[in-house]
Design a protein around this motif. Structure first.
Motif, short mmCIF file in Angstrom:
data_model
loop_
_atom_site.label_atom_id
_atom_site.label_comp_id
_atom_site.label_asym_id
_atom_site.label_seq_id
_atom_site.Cartn_x
_atom_site.Cartn_y
_atom_site.Cartn_z
N SER A 238 19.63 8.08 -7.83
CA SER A 238 20.26 6.82 -7.41
C SER A 238 19.98 6.47 -5.96
N MET A 239 19.17 7.31 -5.27
CA MET A 239 18.93 7.07 -3.85
C MET A 239 17.70 6.20 -3.62
N ARG A 240 17.70 5.50 -2.52
CA ARG A 240 16.51 4.74 -2.15
C ARG A 240 15.46 5.70 -1.59
N PRO A 241 14.17 5.32 -1.65
CA PRO A 241 13.14 6.17 -1.03
C PRO A 241 13.47 6.43 0.44
N GLY A 242 13.27 7.68 0.85
CA GLY A 242 13.54 8.05 2.23
C GLY A 242 15.01 8.30 2.53
N ILE B 77 -11.59 4.59 5.78
CA ILE B 77 -10.54 3.67 5.32
C ILE B 77 -9.25 4.43 5.07
N ASN B 78 -8.16 3.87 5.60
CA ASN B 78 -6.83 4.38 5.28
C ASN B 78 -6.50 4.00 3.84
N PRO B 79 -6.30 4.97 2.95
CA PRO B 79 -6.06 4.64 1.54
C PRO B 79 -4.64 4.14 1.26
N SER B 80 -3.78 4.16 2.26
CA SER B 80 -2.36 3.85 2.06
C SER B 80 -2.14 2.37 2.39
N VAL B 81 -1.90 1.58 1.36
CA VAL B 81 -1.90 0.12 1.50
C VAL B 81 -0.47 -0.40 1.52
N ASN B 82 -0.15 -1.19 2.54
CA ASN B 82 1.17 -1.83 2.66
C ASN B 82 2.30 -0.85 2.96
N TRP B 83 2.05 0.11 3.82
CA TRP B 83 3.12 0.92 4.41
C TRP B 83 2.80 0.98 5.90
N ALA B 84 3.53 0.19 6.66
CA ALA B 84 3.16 -0.01 8.06
C ALA B 84 3.62 1.14 8.96
N SER B 85 4.92 1.27 9.17
CA SER B 85 5.34 2.22 10.20
C SER B 85 6.69 2.88 9.94
N ASP B 86 7.43 2.48 8.90
CA ASP B 86 8.73 3.12 8.66
C ASP B 86 8.49 4.61 8.39
N PRO B 87 9.08 5.49 9.22
CA PRO B 87 8.81 6.91 9.01
C PRO B 87 9.47 7.48 7.75
N ARG B 88 10.43 6.74 7.19
CA ARG B 88 11.19 7.28 6.06
C ARG B 88 10.48 7.11 4.72
N PRO B 90 7.91 3.78 2.34
CA PRO B 90 7.30 2.45 2.43
C PRO B 90 8.35 1.35 2.60
N GLU B 91 8.04 0.39 3.46
CA GLU B 91 8.99 -0.70 3.73
C GLU B 91 9.35 -1.44 2.45
N ASN B 92 8.37 -1.68 1.61
CA ASN B 92 8.62 -2.40 0.36
C ASN B 92 7.88 -1.69 -0.77
N GLY B 97 0.87 0.68 -2.30
CA GLY B 97 -0.10 1.24 -3.22
C GLY B 97 -1.17 2.04 -2.50
N MET B 98 -2.14 2.47 -3.28
CA MET B 98 -3.18 3.34 -2.76
C MET B 98 -4.53 2.88 -3.28
N LEU B 99 -5.56 3.04 -2.48
CA LEU B 99 -6.90 2.72 -2.96
C LEU B 99 -7.21 3.51 -4.23
N GLY B 100 -7.93 2.88 -5.14
CA GLY B 100 -8.37 3.59 -6.32
C GLY B 100 -7.50 3.36 -7.54
N LEU B 101 -6.77 2.30 -7.55
CA LEU B 101 -5.93 1.99 -8.70
C LEU B 101 -5.69 0.49 -8.65
N LEU B 102 -6.16 -0.22 -9.68
CA LEU B 102 -6.02 -1.69 -9.68
C LEU B 102 -4.59 -2.08 -9.37
N PRO B 103 -4.35 -3.13 -8.60
CA PRO B 103 -5.31 -4.12 -8.08
C PRO B 103 -6.04 -3.70 -6.82
N LEU B 104 -5.96 -2.43 -6.44
CA LEU B 104 -6.63 -1.98 -5.22
C LEU B 104 -7.96 -1.32 -5.58
#
Lengths: 333, 333
Positions: A238-242, B77-88, B90-92, B97-104
């Protein structure tokens, strides 16, 4: 002086009240505190049951009190001895300890002498009875909620087993920090009391759909859990990521099955938490003063001679809040 | 262009090489990278086995590569797509996602077009083959060691299952940060190689006394574990109070019994860890450049047409280091 002293003999020997315990001798850098009220913790029961490895008969029991120092100032005592400021764990586990276990004196007595750095003014809005309820459970809850849980304004926090001293302080502290709090209990009346204290909702874990209910109230940023058991897997789902799952006890089960993939895929943190350090104790007092938080006292027992009744209540474990024993001045010395 | 494309049909369909995969179409804020070398990860095998829920036939496989951008600059290339800087986490999570799996798009191809913010210069001391080995495993190890493990100079660090890409990078990074590193493996020759890379000692967990050996090398400040299984309880016992157990995989067992009391009494942290964010990727490249860390490459396969052999090696899982596929220029377009 009168003091509740751990008896020789079998675990849970009766009549631990000693009428003539020696007064604490003077020593440098210490403060003599005359105790007006003391509080019980589950650990006092466990010590009498012989569940602490370094237990020594003759120890004065008790970790919590409020009273006056030699200049008449209203004070309470940080029960956490020799843990200064390392947020991770005691700097030196070998010399770390807690009031109420030899060689450290306990608070179920008329007087106690402790290192002066552990003595703090009572928050001005609290009387002795409520101040005595604060130290150990308040410190444990502060570390769990603030240092370990990292609760922030707007966070959604799940606090399990509401009714125990730590859980109630955790609710009060998380609310003071601006979090939304959901609680669990096996007792609807405790949930109702928690809602009056600011909980947004409560889940009775005796209901068949309690797992679904927890999921429906999530995702939680932080979970504060003193129970362990089968709930742990439900909380992690039930926890959010992180998110942070803080565990400070395991009254519902010590060994739990942990699913590693959900822990890493969600970047979950499982953080063990005990009582805290001196820096955390000071910060806890500041939070209590700033928000004028009043500890919840379940019962007040009048006089050390009635302590055995308080121990019985603690063993039965159905209270909502802390058990406090008034220590009467007429018995001093 | 030629590309390794996930086939329709049953899991692990053979012959995934497509000779005429469409070139990536132009789009704003993207960079076209001409690939000189690509590396495999276990996830590529798992994707072909159908173990990823959102798998889509027609995806170009692969998360790792090094090559040149349109101006001829050497890039990876950084394979980690759409995770900017939240250390905990991914922000959303919905757009993460990650390279190597559609739509990436994937990197087992002659070219790939990705958001320009993901494209970074190759550290100057690395050739294409070694640079291609770095992104996904390096990022995962960096997050595990630095962000989650919080490894500091002088720390004692246990790294389990040495031989895998993440574990080897974790060893290299922890050594660069000034830690003492102990490794585990089921293979004495891998332990010997780890010692050459700077490990202080190794423990073969096929030996009967492996639990004792781990305890004897402790207490550990940090444990970096990709295996899970029965080791977890042993690691927690061998950790110092307040230590960090970072889990990034569970190849030896997904469900483990967790003793809650030791977790709270020792203020232990169990931290799940995945690959990281853009800030961590940049910091990882800086660490690699500063210490001139060279990724360990187990085997180099010459040409995309030989990729199936590399997949077979990956499935057998006995390599020490990364599997890299050279992508020849003569095949471009």
């Amino acid at each position: 002086m009168r003091a509740i002293v751990l008896a020789e003999g079998a675990p849970y020997a009766p009549a631990p009240l000693s009428a003539s315990h020696p007064l604490p001798p003077p020593s440098p850098d210490t403060t003599l505190v005359t105790i007006h009220a003391a509080a019980l913790n589950h650990r006092d029961v466990w010590i009498r049951k012989g569940l602490y490895p370094k237990i020594v008969p003759g120890s004065v029991l008790g970790s919590d009190c409020a009273g006056t120092d030699e200049s008449g100032r209203r004070v309470l005592i940080n029960p956490s001895v020799n843990w200064a400021s390392d947020p991770r764990a005691p700097e030196n586990p070998d010399i770390y300890g807690m009031l109420g276990l030899l060689p450290l004196p306990g608070t179920l007595a008329e007087q106690v002498r402790v290192p002066s750095r552990l003595v703090h003014p009572v928050p001005s809005h609290l009387d002795f009875v409520h101040a005595a309820a604060l130290p150990l459970a308040g410190l444990t809850a502060y570390r769990a909620v603030v240092t370990r849980g990292e609760v922030k304004p707007g966070d959604k926090v799940l606090i399990t087993g509401i009714g125990g001293g730590v859980a109630i302080f955790a609710l009060q502290f998380a609310r003071a920090l601006g979090a939304t709090v959901i609680v669990t209990s096996s007792d609807d009346s405790k949930i109702a009391r928690a809602v009056k204290l600011g909980a947004a909702a409560g889940i009775n874990y005796k209901n068949l759909d309690w797992r679904k209910a927890i999921g429906a109230h999530g995702p939680f940023d932080v979970v504060i859990d003193g129970a362990g058991g089968e709930g742990v897997a439900v909380y992690i789902k039930s926890m959010r990521p992180g998110g942070n799952l803080v565990v400070y006890g395991s009254t519902a089960g010590s060994e739990v099955p942990l699913q590693i993939p959900i822990v890493f895929l969600k970047n979950i943190n499982i953080k063990g938490s005990t009582m805290g350090n001196e820096a955390e104790f000071k910060s806890m007092l500041e939070l209590v003063s700033k928000h004028e938080i009043v500890p919840i006292v379940s019962s007040i027992v009048d006089g050390l001679e009635r302590a055995e009744g308080a121990f019985d209540m603690m063993k039965n474990g159905n209270q909502f809040g802390k058990l406090v024993i008034r220590v009467h001045e007429k018995h001093h010395l």
